[in-house]
Scaffold this motif. Sequence first.
Motif, PDB file in Angstrom:
ATOM      1  N   UNK A  91      33.933 -29.311  16.075  1.00 14.14           N
ATOM      2  CA  UNK A  91      34.146 -28.579  17.270  1.00 14.14           C
ATOM      3  C   UNK A  91      33.415 -27.212  16.904  1.00 14.14           C
ATOM      4  N   UNK A  92      33.642 -26.613  15.696  1.00 13.93           N
ATOM      5  CA  UNK A  92      33.128 -25.256  15.154  1.00 13.93           C
ATOM      6  C   UNK A  92      31.683 -25.542  14.761  1.00 13.93           C
ATOM      7  N   UNK A  93      31.139 -26.504  14.757  1.00  7.24           N
ATOM      8  CA  UNK A  93      29.338 -26.680  14.572  1.00  7.24           C
ATOM      9  C   UNK A  93      28.882 -25.594  15.071  1.00  7.24           C
ATOM     10  N   UNK A  94      27.770 -25.091  14.383  1.00  2.00           N
ATOM     11  CA  UNK A  94      27.052 -24.060  14.889  1.00  2.00           C
ATOM     12  C   UNK A  94      25.747 -24.581  15.737  1.00  2.00           C
ATOM     13  N   UNK A  95      25.472 -25.696  15.223  1.00  2.00           N
ATOM     14  CA  UNK A  95      24.393 -26.245  16.051  1.00  2.00           C
ATOM     15  C   UNK A  95      24.452 -27.956  16.160  1.00  2.00           C
ATOM     16  N   UNK A  96      23.943 -28.376  17.173  1.00  2.00           N
ATOM     17  CA  UNK A  96      24.060 -29.877  17.494  1.00  2.00           C
ATOM     18  C   UNK A  96      22.816 -30.659  16.907  1.00  2.00           C
ATOM     19  N   UNK A 192      24.224 -16.993  15.989  1.00  2.00           N
ATOM     20  CA  UNK A 192      23.312 -16.127  16.227  1.00  2.00           C
ATOM     21  C   UNK A 192      22.182 -16.453  15.027  1.00  2.00           C
ATOM     22  N   UNK A 193      22.280 -17.463  14.319  1.00  2.00           N
ATOM     23  CA  UNK A 193      21.512 -18.024  13.328  1.00  2.00           C
ATOM     24  C   UNK A 193      20.227 -18.738  13.971  1.00  2.00           C
ATOM     25  N   UNK A 194      19.091 -18.818  13.659  1.00  2.00           N
ATOM     26  CA  UNK A 194      17.757 -19.673  13.781  1.00  2.00           C
ATOM     27  C   UNK A 194      17.855 -20.766  12.707  1.00  2.00           C
ATOM     28  N   UNK A 195      17.640 -21.942  13.617  1.00  2.00           N
ATOM     29  CA  UNK A 195      17.764 -23.380  12.998  1.00  2.00           C
ATOM     30  C   UNK A 195      16.484 -24.184  13.459  1.00  2.00           C
ATOM     31  N   UNK A 196      16.085 -24.868  12.506  1.00  2.00           N
ATOM     32  CA  UNK A 196      15.051 -25.600  12.318  1.00  2.00           C
ATOM     33  C   UNK A 196      15.770 -27.231  12.572  1.00  2.00           C
ATOM     34  N   UNK A 197      15.210 -27.825  13.573  1.00  2.00           N
ATOM     35  CA  UNK A 197      15.979 -29.244  13.725  1.00  2.00           C
ATOM     36  C   UNK A 197      14.778 -30.264  13.972  1.00  2.00           C
ATOM     37  N   UNK A 198      15.040 -31.389  13.150  1.00  2.00           N
ATOM     38  CA  UNK A 198      14.062 -32.318  12.888  1.00  2.00           C
ATOM     39  C   UNK A 198      14.789 -33.702  12.639  1.00  2.00           C
ATOM     40  N   UNK A 199      14.610 -34.569  13.545  1.00  2.00           N
ATOM     41  CA  UNK A 199      15.568 -35.667  13.707  1.00  2.00           C
ATOM     42  C   UNK A 199      15.072 -36.603  12.324  1.00  2.00           C
ATOM     43  N   UNK A 200      14.221 -36.236  11.634  1.00  2.00           N
ATOM     44  CA  UNK A 200      13.450 -36.983  10.433  1.00  2.00           C
ATOM     45  C   UNK A 200      14.434 -36.496   9.238  1.00  2.00           C
ATOM     46  N   UNK A 201      14.783 -35.264   9.475  1.00  2.00           N
ATOM     47  CA  UNK A 201      15.756 -34.669   8.187  1.00  2.00           C
ATOM     48  C   UNK A 201      17.029 -34.879   8.292  1.00  2.00           C
ATOM     49  N   UNK A 202      17.751 -34.786   7.237  1.00  2.00           N
ATOM     50  CA  UNK A 202      18.970 -35.307   6.929  1.00  2.00           C
ATOM     51  C   UNK A 202      20.101 -34.467   7.725  1.00  2.00           C
ATOM     52  N   UNK A 203      19.642 -33.065   7.995  1.00  2.00           N
ATOM     53  CA  UNK A 203      20.396 -32.101   8.501  1.00  2.00           C
ATOM     54  C   UNK A 203      19.600 -30.928   9.170  1.00  2.00           C
ATOM     55  N   UNK A 204      20.276 -29.976   9.718  1.00  2.00           N
ATOM     56  CA  UNK A 204      19.502 -28.972  10.583  1.00  2.00           C
ATOM     57  C   UNK A 204      19.277 -27.929   9.195  1.00  2.00           C
ATOM     58  N   UNK A 205      18.291 -26.986   9.508  1.00  2.00           N
ATOM     59  CA  UNK A 205      18.072 -26.056   8.533  1.00  2.00           C
ATOM     60  C   UNK A 205      18.101 -24.644   9.102  1.00  2.00           C
ATOM     61  N   UNK A 206      19.089 -24.033   8.434  1.00  2.00           N
ATOM     62  CA  UNK A 206      19.466 -22.610   8.804  1.00  2.00           C
ATOM     63  C   UNK A 206      18.493 -21.831   8.256  1.00  2.00           C
ATOM     64  N   UNK A 207      17.752 -21.085   9.097  1.00  2.00           N
ATOM     65  CA  UNK A 207      16.856 -20.157   8.730  1.00  2.00           C
ATOM     66  C   UNK A 207      17.291 -18.702   8.690  1.00  2.00           C
ATOM     67  N   UNK A 208      18.650 -18.473   9.078  1.00  2.00           N
ATOM     68  CA  UNK A 208      19.151 -17.175   8.823  1.00  2.00           C
ATOM     69  C   UNK A 208      19.315 -16.548   9.963  1.00  2.00           C
TER      70      UNK A 208
END
Length: 248
Positions: A91-96, A192-208
């Motif tokens: 529930x506390x996940x920062x990005x889906x 408030x972080x920027x995320x890169x989301x790619x379904x081919x990757x294992x997880x999201x990438x937190x860009x800060x």
Amino acid sequence: MAETLVPSQVYRKYFVPLESNPEVFTELVHRLGVHESLEFEDVLSLDDPDLLSFLPRPVYALILVFPTAVDYDEKIREDNSKYEKDDSHEAESTVLYFKQTINNACGLYAILHAVCNGEARLWLAPNSTLDNIRQNALCSSVEETALALEDNEELERAYAEASQQGDTEAPVDPEQEVDHHYICFVKSHKNGHLYQLDGDRRQSIDLGPVPIIEDVLSDRCLDVIRGMIADEGGNMNFSLMALVHPGL
């Protein structure tokens, strides 16, 4: 000892890829439950302030389509092997995050990432296809969500119609491999972080973190995209779309 790579993805379902076309993407998300006041628009420049100023703000998400090199799949497997596998959506996940298990449907997963995260999520019609997908994903594992997407008939029908739209002829064989890939950038409403989301990757990438007054079309995000282009030797066969609300 040689490094063990994550096995290649095995697919049980194949879709015809979407054309990189804002009208096609907009029509699809409207049909699936995004409010009609939101739409996708082309980003015509990464550097020209005048061209960037034409985009309505805020920008809720960016969808980038880029050419995939011959060794792209191997690079993704190597990157994935560096991360611990995490299948939970707490529930506390920062990005889906949505794992791609339908081949050639990276455009669909980019759309899911764009509209189910950040402020865009507030523009989903209650009980619509996309709202139901988001609500179910919040309380399901990544694997459970992936299987549910494969079995979602409403989603498949809408996507199939959209894949036949656009200015170029769609491939006849959905199993035909394509040499482009879609990813998404969003700003989390949680941290408030920027995320890169790619379904081919294992997880999201937190860009800060991104300053509270900035949207996804921030210098941080544009710098990441510029870096991706530079890594391809300046190959300009990239396309960028922004999810915006023109009426605001």
